[in-house]
Design a protein around this motif. Structure first.
Motif, PDB file in Angstrom:
ATOM      1  N   UNK A   1       1.176  -4.562 -11.117  1.00 14.07           N
ATOM      2  CA  UNK A   1       0.380  -5.501 -10.338  1.00 14.07           C
ATOM      3  C   UNK A   1      -0.679  -6.154 -11.226  1.00 14.07           C
ATOM      4  N   UNK A   2      -1.025  -7.400 -10.854  1.00 11.98           N
ATOM      5  CA  UNK A   2      -2.224  -8.049 -11.367  1.00 11.98           C
ATOM      6  C   UNK A   2      -3.284  -7.983 -10.272  1.00 11.98           C
ATOM      7  N   UNK A   3      -4.492  -7.523 -10.628  1.00 12.42           N
ATOM      8  CA  UNK A   3      -5.565  -7.374  -9.652  1.00 12.42           C
ATOM      9  C   UNK A   3      -6.769  -8.195 -10.085  1.00 12.42           C
ATOM     10  N   UNK A   4      -7.328  -8.943  -9.163  1.00  9.55           N
ATOM     11  CA  UNK A   4      -8.519  -9.751  -9.420  1.00  9.55           C
ATOM     12  C   UNK A   4      -9.743  -8.848  -9.329  1.00  9.55           C
TER      13      UNK A   4
ATOM     14  N   UNK B   1      -8.851  -1.491   1.391  1.00 12.23           N
ATOM     15  CA  UNK B   1      -8.503  -2.901   1.125  1.00 12.23           C
ATOM     16  C   UNK B   1      -8.177  -3.655   2.413  1.00 12.23           C
ATOM     17  N   UNK B   2      -8.834  -4.774   2.660  1.00  7.59           N
ATOM     18  CA  UNK B   2      -8.514  -5.567   3.852  1.00  7.59           C
ATOM     19  C   UNK B   2      -7.159  -6.246   3.712  1.00  7.59           C
ATOM     20  N   UNK B   3      -6.587  -6.618   4.836  1.00 11.63           N
ATOM     21  CA  UNK B   3      -5.259  -7.242   4.823  1.00 11.63           C
ATOM     22  C   UNK B   3      -5.260  -8.555   4.063  1.00 11.63           C
ATOM     23  N   UNK B   4      -6.387  -9.235   4.014  1.00 11.36           N
ATOM     24  CA  UNK B   4      -6.442 -10.530   3.325  1.00 11.36           C
ATOM     25  C   UNK B   4      -6.145 -10.400   1.835  1.00 11.36           C
ATOM     26  N   UNK B   5      -6.362  -9.223   1.249  1.00 11.45           N
ATOM     27  CA  UNK B   5      -6.108  -9.046  -0.189  1.00 11.45           C
ATOM     28  C   UNK B   5      -4.624  -9.140  -0.525  1.00 11.45           C
ATOM     29  N   UNK B   6      -3.771  -8.950   0.462  1.00 18.14           N
ATOM     30  CA  UNK B   6      -2.329  -9.035   0.206  1.00 18.14           C
ATOM     31  C   UNK B   6      -1.866 -10.481   0.093  1.00 18.14           C
ATOM     32  N   UNK B   7      -2.698 -11.436   0.552  1.00 18.02           N
ATOM     33  CA  UNK B   7      -2.259 -12.846   0.566  1.00 18.02           C
ATOM     34  C   UNK B   7      -3.163 -13.782  -0.225  1.00 18.02           C
ATOM     35  N   UNK B   8      -4.376 -13.343  -0.569  1.00 16.62           N
ATOM     36  CA  UNK B   8      -5.298 -14.268  -1.250  1.00 16.62           C
ATOM     37  C   UNK B   8      -5.274 -14.150  -2.771  1.00 16.62           C
ATOM     38  N   UNK B   9      -4.312 -13.410  -3.319  1.00 12.88           N
ATOM     39  CA  UNK B   9      -4.176 -13.317  -4.769  1.00 12.88           C
ATOM     40  C   UNK B   9      -4.956 -12.187  -5.409  1.00 12.88           C
TER      41      UNK B   9
ATOM     42  N   UNK C   1      -4.216  -8.951  -5.118  1.00 13.85           N
ATOM     43  CA  UNK C   1      -3.138  -8.118  -5.664  1.00 13.85           C
ATOM     44  C   UNK C   1      -1.866  -8.954  -5.720  1.00 13.85           C
ATOM     45  N   UNK C   2      -1.265  -9.032  -6.893  1.00 14.71           N
ATOM     46  CA  UNK C   2      -0.016  -9.781  -7.071  1.00 14.71           C
ATOM     47  C   UNK C   2       0.957  -8.891  -7.837  1.00 14.71           C
ATOM     48  N   UNK C   3       2.126  -8.635  -7.229  1.00 10.81           N
ATOM     49  CA  UNK C   3       3.149  -7.842  -7.918  1.00 10.81           C
ATOM     50  C   UNK C   3       3.859  -8.738  -8.930  1.00 10.81           C
ATOM     51  N   UNK C   4       3.874  -8.316 -10.199  1.00 11.18           N
ATOM     52  CA  UNK C   4       4.453  -9.150 -11.256  1.00 11.18           C
ATOM     53  C   UNK C   4       5.727  -8.557 -11.846  1.00 11.18           C
ATOM     54  N   UNK C   5       5.994  -7.279 -11.610  1.00  5.47           N
ATOM     55  CA  UNK C   5       7.206  -6.679 -12.179  1.00  5.47           C
ATOM     56  C   UNK C   5       7.586  -5.449 -11.381  1.00  5.47           C
TER      57      UNK C   5
END
Length: 734
Positions: free
Chosen positions: A491-494, A708-716, A718-722
């Motif tokens: 994952x990439x995490x902001x 983690x709020x649900x918004x973190x799954x869609x606002x970038x 957390x992004x699965x990269x591999x």
């Protein structure tokens, strides 16, 4: 009969001239004395912590590397050291504690001889950084063999003193070889800090290994001794303690008072733990320890030993503190009478509490009852295909583990730390207590606050929560994004969004229970808000709005002064009646916000908070604090990337010897790049500190606290990269 001639070494040999008595050189005397005072790393730690306590510190932090042989760093927030005293600070027998020998009879401080720092400089490299109240900056100076190596240098510093002792016993080869067990030395240091922490309850202590994620000792100031014991030694000790008090005021016999805790008959241990303070001085008393063990021998099984904490107060003139080089022991007037009195009270208390005993029931692991519990049985009894079916598929094998630091990229650049302490049950209890202490769950008294906490719980994303709890930090991908591994996924995490959310949730959880960051000098709120307003119009050359900005700054400053009681009580933000900011809250341990962002923070508090609605007010203040404490990139560009050009200055020499301008057509101008080294060094420090905080503060705190709020799954955020499974499918096609 044959006789041999007497040899020169024979007792019958002719007497020789007596050896000459010589005066030892000063350096030899000092090194011998240093070896007596600083016997091992824990001796240096004890001396430095006692100096911090003498300086009226409220927070003491200890960092240790390689059991103290490589580094001992003790930082406090005490009164500091005067600039005029720095030249003689590390000379032998220089002290602020007494001036005449008679003062020793009424001494109340921990130190009195002025030998500790001097001894350290003869067997190690010592660096002192200090600042006193009212100074604009601190001073840093290094010492060797009791003298300064250079003049004190001005530097940035926080309130108090920091002393670094490096390469201990570098010039004592035999001593250093006997202290190669860094695990044993570090456990002794942890034990000493734990003892100080449960006695000095008004002081917060921390002790950790250099580079460690969590502290092995972490206590906060409290009014309850029992809470302090629970925080340091764990609930298994504190729940089995009995309060013990006694005193004597007989001038002929003994004058003393004692209070403490002793373990009940339900406490089980294999080693006696006795924490003894006499006149607030950590000491040992073998006679008192043996007397109490005799009392327990008739009550506890032979294999069990007690836990004892005692604080004894006597008139200073009844205690001789100058009887041991390391001040480990003291001599008491009427010692036998005092011990007899304490032994009698302890025996009476223990007998009265021994009406019933609780025995823990041992439960068997169900797996041990299985015929396949042992590896040998499983190999002989199970069918041959069982091992193959249980084997993990190759596309499911991962190299990282959430609890294994070897999964981090930086672990391959240095030696893996020793794991001997991980099996120490006492340190395990300490770490569990640290987790409880860092995540307070006090019941919120305000309905609006409870509603905000309920919103956090209700909006938690269950899948992301599993990622957060069991992920492994790999490294930073760029200035904003970090790489995390969870199972077979990358994952990439902001980190900015993550840190904002953690800070916001921690503000709600720690509501009205904050520790404090004390500013070295109070700052005027109106001036800080004015800076923020000017920063907004930095690119504008117009000054027409200066008067308007001043009015805005004044109004916001007056507003914050009106709300100062609420801000301090609920959020730990201290603004006095004159409009000066003096204190900020601690949101995450070991994390300090970027102080360059204070002006924007105060402007937000004054401008953007809806003060009339309680819930919106709390939410707005928590969000403003979270944004201030979030781990934003430093304001200076990253020198390790494209930002390096920011620190270069073009210098062209286009004049001749007489000062006349030379045209480029006449001569080739040589351009040189000059580096602003001071600015570059400041930027490198800021970026390195941020990366350290992300790895060692943000992500460990994320695993413990973040919902983690649900918004973190869609606002970038957390992004699965591999995904390992998908990568194998790609390779299979090839």
């Amino acid at each position: 009969m044959e006789f041999e001639l007497d040899s020169p070494s024979s007792p019958l040999a002719a007497p020789q001239e007596p050896p000459q008595i010589r005066r030892l050189e000063e350096c030899v005397v000092n090194r011998i004395a240093a070896g007596e005072v600083i016997q091992r790393p824990v001796s240096a730690v004890k001396e430095l912590v006692e100096n911090s306590l003498d300086a009226h510190s409220t927070s003491i932090n200890v960092v240790v590397k390689d059991g103290g042989l490589k580094l001992i760093q003790v930082s406090d927030d005490g009164h500091g050291i005067r600039f005029e005293d720095l030249p003689i600070l590390c000379e032998r027998h220089t002290t602020s504690k007494l001036s005449t020998y008679e003062d020793l009879q009424t001494i109340k401080s921990m130190g009195f001889r002025g030998e500790a720092l001097a001894s350290m400089t003869h067997v190690a490299h010592v660096t002192v950084t200090t600042i006193t109240k009212g100074q604009l900056h601190g001073y840093r100076v290094s010492y060797k063999d009791g003298v300064m190596e250079h003049q004190p240098k001005a530097c940035a510093a926080v309130k108090g003193t920091q002393i670094m002792v490096e390469n201990l016993f570098y010039n004592m080869v035999a001593r250093k070889k006997t202290l190669q067990s860094t695990v044993d030395d570090y456990s002794k240091i942890v034990d000493v800090i734990s003892r100080f922490a449960i006695h000095h309850t008004t002081v917060s202590f921390s002790c950790r290994k250099h580079g460690a994620v969590r502290a092995d000792v972490h206590s906060v100031a409290t009014s309850s001794r029992l809470d302090a014991i629970r925080s340091v030694y764990g609930p298994s000790v504190s729940c089995n303690l009995i309060k013990l008090e006694t005193s004597d005021s007989d001038p002929v016999g003994s004058i003393f008072s004692m209070d403490g805790f002793i373990s009940s008959s339900n406490y089980m241990a294999k080693k006696t733990t006795m924490v003894l303070f006499i006149n607030d001085r950590l000491v040992e008393c073998t006679a008192l320890k043996r007397a109490l063990e005799i009392v327990y021998a008739a009550t506890l099984p032979k294999a069990s030993k007690p836990f004892i904490y005692m604080s004894i107060q006597l008139p200073p003139e009844h205690v001789d503190v100058n009887v041991h080089p390391t001040k480990r022991e003291v001599s008491l007037l009427n010692q036998e009478r005092i011990i007899e009195k304490i032994q009698s009270v302890a025996e009476s208390k223990l007998r009265s509490s021994n009406t019933s005993r609780v025995f823990a029931e041992q439960t068997l692991d169900p797996s041990q009852l299985s015929p396949f519990s042992s590896s040998k049985d499983s190999q002989t009894d199970s069918p041959p295909t069982a091992s193959k079916s249980q084997k993990t598929p190759v596309n499911k094998i991962v190299r990282t583990d959430a609890m294994d630091p070897a999964g981090r990229l930086d672990a391959y650049l240095k030696a893996k730390p020793l794991e001997g302490l991980e099996r120490n049950p006492s340190l395990t209890a300490v770490r569990s207590a640290v987790r409880l202490r860092r995540n307070p769950k006090e019941t919120a008294d305000l309905t609006s606050l409870q509603e905000l906490i309920d919103d956090v719980e209700r909006n938690c994303h269950s899948d992301l929560l599993d990622v957060v709890r069991h992920c492994t930090f790999i490294g930073m991908a760029d200035e904003i994004l970090a790489l995390l591994q969870h199972g077979t996924h990358l994952y990439l995490a902001n980190v900015v969004n993550l840190s904002k959310e953690i800070m916001y949730q921690q503000v709600l959880r720690r509501f009205a229970h904050f520790n404090a960051i004390q500013l070295s000098e109070p700052a005027p709120v109106s001036d800080l808000i004015m800076l923020a307003l000017q920063e907004e119009d930095l690119n504008s050359e117009s000054t027409d709005g200066d008067e308007l900005k001043q009015n805005i700054a004044k109004l916001n400053s007056e507003l914050l002064k009106e709300k100062m009681e609420m801000l301090e009580e609920y959020f730990g933000i201290s603004i006095n009646s004159e409009g000066y900011l003096s204190m900020l809250p601690v949101i995450l341990d070991q994390h300090t916000p970027d102080m360059d962002r204070i002006p924007d923070f105060l402007l937000t508090l004054g401008n953007d908070i809806e003060w009339l609605d309680e819930k919106n007010c709390f939410q707005g203040i928590a969000a403003a604090i979270a944004n201030f404490y979030a781990m934003h990139p430093p304001l200076l560009p990253n020198p390790s990337g494209d930002g390096m050009h920011f620190y270069k200055r073009k210098a062209t020499d286009n004049r001749d010897d007489e000062g006349n301008t030379i045209e480029k057509a006449d001569i080739q101008v040589e351009e040189k790049d000059e580096i602003d080294n001071d600015l570059l060094s400041e930027a490198e420090t800021a970026w390195a500190q941020r990366e350290w905080s992300i790895q060692h503060v943000l992500f460990p705190s994320m695993r413990l606290f973040l919902k983690p709020p649900a918004s973190m799954a869609t606002n970038g955020t957390f992004v699965k990269v591999a995904s390992l499974e998908k990568l194998y499918k790609v390779f299979e096609r090839c």
